[in-house]
Structure formats: structure tokens, C-alpha cells
Design a protein around this motif. Structure first.
Motif, PDB file in Angstrom:
ATOM      1  N   MET A   1       0.671  -1.043  -0.015  1.00 32.67           N
ATOM      2  CA  MET A   1       0.118   0.002   0.074  1.00 32.67           C
ATOM      3  C   MET A   1       0.875   1.233  -0.017  1.00 32.67           C
ATOM      4  O   MET A   1       1.721   1.138   0.655  1.00 32.67           O
ATOM      5  N   ASN A   2       0.570   2.225  -0.823  1.00 30.21           N
ATOM      6  CA  ASN A   2       1.235   3.428  -0.893  1.00 30.21           C
ATOM      7  C   ASN A   2       0.807   4.507   0.022  1.00 30.21           C
ATOM      8  O   ASN A   2      -0.157   4.917  -0.203  1.00 30.21           O
ATOM      9  N   ASP A   3       1.502   4.818   1.165  1.00 26.95           N
ATOM     10  CA  ASP A   3       1.038   5.949   2.012  1.00 26.95           C
ATOM     11  C   ASP A   3       1.684   7.209   1.736  1.00 26.95           C
ATOM     12  O   ASP A   3       2.844   7.401   1.966  1.00 26.95           O
ATOM     13  N   ILE A   4       1.156   8.022   1.215  1.00 28.09           N
ATOM     14  CA  ILE A   4       1.824   9.462   0.837  1.00 28.09           C
ATOM     15  C   ILE A   4       1.911  10.071   1.993  1.00 28.09           C
ATOM     16  O   ILE A   4       2.934  11.054   1.928  1.00 28.09           O
ATOM     17  N   CYS A   5       1.033  10.157   2.845  1.00 32.18           N
ATOM     18  CA  CYS A   5       1.163  11.069   4.096  1.00 32.18           C
ATOM     19  C   CYS A   5       2.176  10.553   4.797  1.00 32.18           C
ATOM     20  O   CYS A   5       2.530  11.325   5.979  1.00 32.18           O
ATOM     21  N   CYS A   6       2.959   9.597   4.660  1.00 40.13           N
ATOM     22  CA  CYS A   6       4.018   9.090   5.596  1.00 40.13           C
ATOM     23  C   CYS A   6       5.381   9.585   5.070  1.00 40.13           C
ATOM     24  O   CYS A   6       6.142   9.582   5.623  1.00 40.13           O
ATOM     25  N   LYS A   7       5.387  10.247   3.745  1.00 40.05           N
ATOM     26  CA  LYS A   7       6.595  10.684   3.461  1.00 40.05           C
ATOM     27  C   LYS A   7       6.997  12.003   3.828  1.00 40.05           C
ATOM     28  O   LYS A   7       6.085  12.643   4.175  1.00 40.05           O
ATOM     29  N   ASN A   8       8.277  12.257   4.053  1.00 39.67           N
ATOM     30  CA  ASN A   8       8.479  13.600   4.743  1.00 39.67           C
ATOM     31  C   ASN A   8       9.037  14.803   3.341  1.00 39.67           C
ATOM     32  O   ASN A   8       9.888  15.161   3.414  1.00 39.67           O
TER      33      ASN A   8
END
Length: 151
Positions: A1-8
Motif C-alpha cells: 500500500m502506498n502511503d503518501i502521508c507518511c513521506k517527509n
């Protein structure tokens, strides 16, 4: 699953300039535009046509009663106090704002007292400051809002 909100990643950064004191506009105008400060009246979206309020039918002559006029003035001063409070939250040392704030609070109390003596109390404070018998509890006297009161 690609979690965009977890990237800095930084998506955006905003800067908001600090508002400075400016001469407030007329209270009636302030209530219409949504601020007492003309410098904050930024028109982001403007309707192509101005739509008149429902009561302003060109065939109808709208006349305010004394009670409606008094209520309008209370609303205008109350709005100005609220907007000025927001300014003072970030500018607590601004003497012009503090002076105006005190003047408006005093004016609002006078208006509430006058309204209560002529019609009926609008606030708990005006139960004792504006009724003919200051020792009487008169909150339930007069028509309630759903009975046409406070118009």
C-alpha cells in the motif's frame, strides 16, 4: 500500500504577514463585509451580479421598526467587538485597539440596557441593567424569539 502521508515531503509553506492597526470602517459596513479592518477586505471571488437580499423587493418599501433598528445597532457593535478581540489576541499592546475595545464594550452595554428597558432583555446581564425595576428578574417577560421577540 502506498502511503503518501507518511513521506517527509514538504507540500507547501505559507507566510502570513502580521496585520498592523488601521482605522476601522463604519460598523454597518464592517458587518456587511465581514471585518472592521478595510485592509482585510480582500475580494477573492466576486459574483458577476449582486443579488439583493430577499426583503428588498423593488415593489416593496422596507421600513425598519425602532426595535429592528436597535437590534441592528447591537449586532453591529457586537460584531465589531468580536473582530477587535481577534486583533487584540495578536496585538495585546495596541493602545488604539484597547481604547476602542473599551469604548465599544461600554456602548454595547448602553445599547443592551436601552433595548431591555424598551422591549425585553437580550442577555442575562441586561436582565438587571436595563429593566425598569433593576431588582426584578424579568428574563421570561416579553415575547420569546419563536414568538416574534428579539427581532
Amino acid at each position: 500500500m502506498n502511503d503518501i502521508c507518511c513521506k517527509n515531503e514538504t507540500l507547501a509553506m505559507a507566510t502570513v504577514p502580521m496585520q498592523t492597526w488601521s482605522q476601522p470602517c463604519a460598523w454597518k459596513t464592517a458587518l456587511q463585509i465581514g471585518t472592521i479592518f478595510p485592509c482585510l477586505n480582500l475580494e477573492f471571488f466576486r459574483a458577476e451580479e449582486t443579488v439583493p437580499p430577499a426583503c428588498c423587493d423593488p415593489k416593496c418599501e422596507c421600513k425598519s421598526t425602532g426595535q429592528e433598528t436597535a437590534m441592528d445597532e447591537i449586532n453591529e457593535i457586537s460584531f465589531a467587538i468580536n473582530d477587535l478581540t481577534l486583533f487584540l489576541d495578536t496585538h495585546p499592546e495596541c493602545q488604539e485597539a484597547l481604547t476602542l475595545f473599551r469604548e465599544l464594550l461600554s456602548k454595547r452595554l448602553e445599547l443592551l440596557e436601552d433595548y431591555a428597558s424598551k422591549y425585553n432583555p437580550l442577555t442575562q446581564l441586561s436582565i438587571v441593567t436595563g429593566t425598569p425595576d433593576n431588582n426584578a428578574y424579568s428574563w421570561a417577560e416579553g415575547p420569546l424569539p419563536w414568538e416574534g421577540g428579539h427581532i
